[in-house]
Design an enzyme around this catalytic site. Structure first.
Site, PDB file in Angstrom:
ATOM      1  N   LYS A 110      -4.972  -1.782  -3.132  1.00 49.77           N
ATOM      2  CA  LYS A 110      -4.123  -0.606  -3.338  1.00 49.77           C
ATOM      3  C   LYS A 110      -3.463  -0.744  -4.701  1.00 49.77           C
ATOM      4  CE  LYS A 110       0.527   0.921  -2.233  1.00 49.77           C
ATOM      5  NZ  LYS A 110       1.723   0.737  -1.407  1.00 49.77           N
ATOM      6  N   TRP A 147      -2.224   6.353   2.799  1.00 54.95           N
ATOM      7  CA  TRP A 147      -1.145   7.131   3.424  1.00 54.95           C
ATOM      8  C   TRP A 147       0.230   6.775   2.871  1.00 54.95           C
ATOM      9  CZ3 TRP A 147      -5.017   4.860   6.559  1.00 54.95           C
ATOM     10  CH2 TRP A 147      -5.966   5.759   7.045  1.00 54.95           C
ATOM     11  N   HIS A 148       0.289   6.387   1.610  1.00 59.45           N
ATOM     12  CA  HIS A 148       1.569   6.029   0.984  1.00 59.45           C
ATOM     13  C   HIS A 148       1.998   7.074  -0.046  1.00 59.45           C
ATOM     14  CE1 HIS A 148       0.769   1.474   1.964  1.00 59.45           C
ATOM     15  NE2 HIS A 148       0.942   2.227   3.036  1.00 59.45           N
ATOM     16  N   TYR A 149       1.576   8.320   0.146  1.00 57.95           N
ATOM     17  CA  TYR A 149       1.931   9.367  -0.814  1.00 57.95           C
ATOM     18  C   TYR A 149       3.432   9.633  -0.794  1.00 57.95           C
ATOM     19  CZ  TYR A 149       1.166  12.069   3.494  1.00 57.95           C
ATOM     20  OH  TYR A 149       1.183  12.529   4.796  1.00 57.95           O
TER      21      TYR A 149
END
Length: 576
Positions: free
Chosen positions: A411, A511-513
């Site tokens: 990531k 899913w870390h927006y």
């Protein structure tokens, strides 16, 4: 390796990546303050109204309820008591549920990356991989947070929802491979963000039950809190007559039957509405309420309350790229447990298992589900009934080794690349349009390349050798991922020869927006919305960069932290 085996291994990537994203839940606590919104009065009054019972909203509501009356409005349902999301063994079935009451709501960014947002009490802590790790101390300092209260707030969260995971063979091999690849030192088990390799926390207990932000409501004062489920807020109400600035004083929400309700703030100069609806929901609600770019609002026939062109700007999603490694031997089911925190700006994590794709008896097949799977071999635009039936038949013919293995992901920290969010409709149930502009900044791309190079070193390390087929080259492993329809982006040939093209072609979300209501742009450093009174936004939409390796620990901490700050400020003002 024959074509059938190639498809087999591609199938496993699908199931495992699905497992990374969605959750289980424990037995329901007896929350006397939790009700379906259909039971709500037409009009009600509170000291605080919090919109969004998610990862920030739950700890915030629990804290404020100690001294004041709080209404917490959640558009989804409860995470408790649903057998499809109770245990790790049933993991994956929640995403297969595309009904309006599903705990997740799928969206596809304009970049072509398939994504999801939470729609459940507890928010993103119900739809993530459960990894618990704090932000770096520098992050808290740059945010202007009080270090002592930050630490106290993390500990408050950890007492209920954080655990040390049991590390088994596959995760141990990844851990040793990281160290051999130079991600040093090894820091053991810690919640802290430290350079090197570590075992982080998890919100899954030793019995495999998930503990979500909803559990933090156990701290609440039951006499001070009302939680309404299936309560979709359509608009924040403002008073403008006789005011130098618009004053937020109420909200309009609808219950599951469509009945409209209004909740107002009680009279008092320090009562507030707090939006905690997440990186998509918070900027969306501000715009629907007339706070946003004037031209865009007028195009949707929304009365402009404040022309704020920065609402919806600064949207970012940390790009994630993964390499699937099929295993010749069985591997444990594991979520994210080990992380490598590099100096070059990439975080290396991993997950494994042989039952990610779900039970063949239930025909759901997890993320490889031909109907909804992010990594289905049937691309979204080709999911006709005939194609789906054929794909299900193929899935039923697969043997157990198809779902045996794991993936190692990287990531990109930050990220630096930015995008924007716009309304599609005036319906708050509809997803807004969002563009993240993955890898627009070349530094993000360079970090991805360096992360993948580190993953390759792990795969070729001696500790990891027993979990890898000798005859599968690194190029073959890269091509397994690259040839799966993991997003809607066009594919390029021979991406295994070009890691920068591999990054672009195989980008996924973790899913870390975040962003859309950023500190210093839309809200001040006390999270008060600029240009209006009695309105704050407190959640991940305020972040410039994502905190730590995984944000949920900090997002939960922020709810407690700001709840305490607000209580302290109010105590001081009441004492004057």
């Amino acid at each position: 390796m024959g074509f059938g085996w190639w498809k087999l291994f591609g199938a496993a990537l699908v199931g495992i990546l699905f497992f990374h994203g969605f959750c289980g839940a424990e037995t329901a606590p007896n929350f006397s303050f939790m009700h379906n919104a259909t039971t709500a009065p037409d009009i009600s009054y509170y000291d605080y109204i919090i919109v969004g019972g998610g990862t920030t909203g739950c700890p915030l509501a629990a804290t404020l309820s100690q001294n004041y009356s709080v209404l917490l409005l959640e558009r989804g349902g409860t995470p408790y008591g649903n057998p499809n999301i109770t245990n790790v063994s049933a993991f994956g079935r929640a995403l297969s549920d595309l009904s309006p009451t599903s705990p997740s709501q799928r969206f596809i960014s304009e970049d072509g990356v398939i994504n999801a947002r939470a729609r459940v009490l507890g928010g993103g802590s119900c739809v993530n991989a459960g990894f618990y790790s704090r932000a770096a101390t520098d992050y808290a300092r740059e945010a202007g947070w009080d270090t002592r209260l930050v630490n106290e707030s993390y500990q408050w969260v950890e007492r209920l929802v954080a655990f040390q995971p049991p590390i088994q063979a596959w995760q141990s091999a990844v851990r040793a491979g990281l160290v051999q690849a130079g991600v040093v030192p090894y820091n053991g088990f810690t919640y802290d963000h430290i350079y090197g390799t570590k075992v982080g926390g998890t919100i899954f207990d030793l019995e495999g039950h998930r503990h979500t932000a909803a559990d933090l409501l156990q701290y609440a004062n039951p006499r001070g809190l009302t939680v309404l489920l299936h309560a979709t807020v359509h608009k924040i109400l403002f008073r403008t007559k006789g005011k130098s600035r618009p004053l937020a004083h109420g909200v309009v929400f609808r219950d599951a039957s469509g009945t409209k309700h209004r909740a107002y703030l009680k009279s008092g100069p320090t009562n507030e509405i707090i939006v905690s609806s997440g990186a998509l929901g918070s900027p969306q609600l501000l715009m629907l309420s007339g706070v946003g770019p004037a031209e865009h609002l007028r195009a949707h026939n929304i009365t402009v309350v404040v022309d704020q062109p920065l609402v919806g700007q600064g949207m970012s999603d940390n790009p994630m790229n993964a390499i699937f490694v099929p295993s010749p031997i069985p591997v444990e089911v594991s979520l994210i447990q080990v992380v490598g925190i590099t100096h070059f700006g990439s975080y290396i994590e991993a997950a494994s298992g042989e039952n990610f794709a779900g039970s063949s008896a239930t025909r759901d097949f997890g993320m490889f589900s031909p109907k909804i799977g992010q990594l289905s071999t049937v691309p979204p635009k080709q999911r006709t009934p005939e194609a789906l039936a054929k794909a299900v038949e193929y899935m039923n013919s697969l043997e157990a080794p198809a779902f045996r293995g794991g993936f190692i992901l990287e990531k990109v920290m930050g990220p630096i690349s930015r995008g924007h969010l716009e309304l599609r409709t005036r319906n708050p149930n509809d997803n807004p349009s969002v563009t993240f502009n993955y890898f627009k900044d070349p530094q993000d791309l360079e970090r991805c390349i360096q992360g993948l190079e580190t993953i390759e070193k792990i795969i070729e390390s001696k500790p990891f050798s027993k979990f890898r087929y000798d005859y599968l080259s690194l190029a073959a492993l890269l091509n397994i991922t690259a040839n799966s329809p993991i997003n809607l982006l066009p594919k390029h040939a021979n991406v295994s020869r070009s890691l920068d093209q591999f990054c672009k072609d195989t980008v996924m979300t973790i899913w870390h927006y975040h962003g859309g209501c950023q500190v210093g742009r839309v809200v001040d450093y006390q999270y008060k919305v600029l240009g209006v009174d009695a309105l704050r936004v407190i959640d991940g939409s305020t972040f410039i960069y994502s905190p730590g390796t995984n944000p949920q620990a900090t997002v939960m901490m922020l709810g407690r932290y700001m709840g305490k700050r607000i209580l302290d400020e109010r105590l001081a003002s009441d004492g004057n």
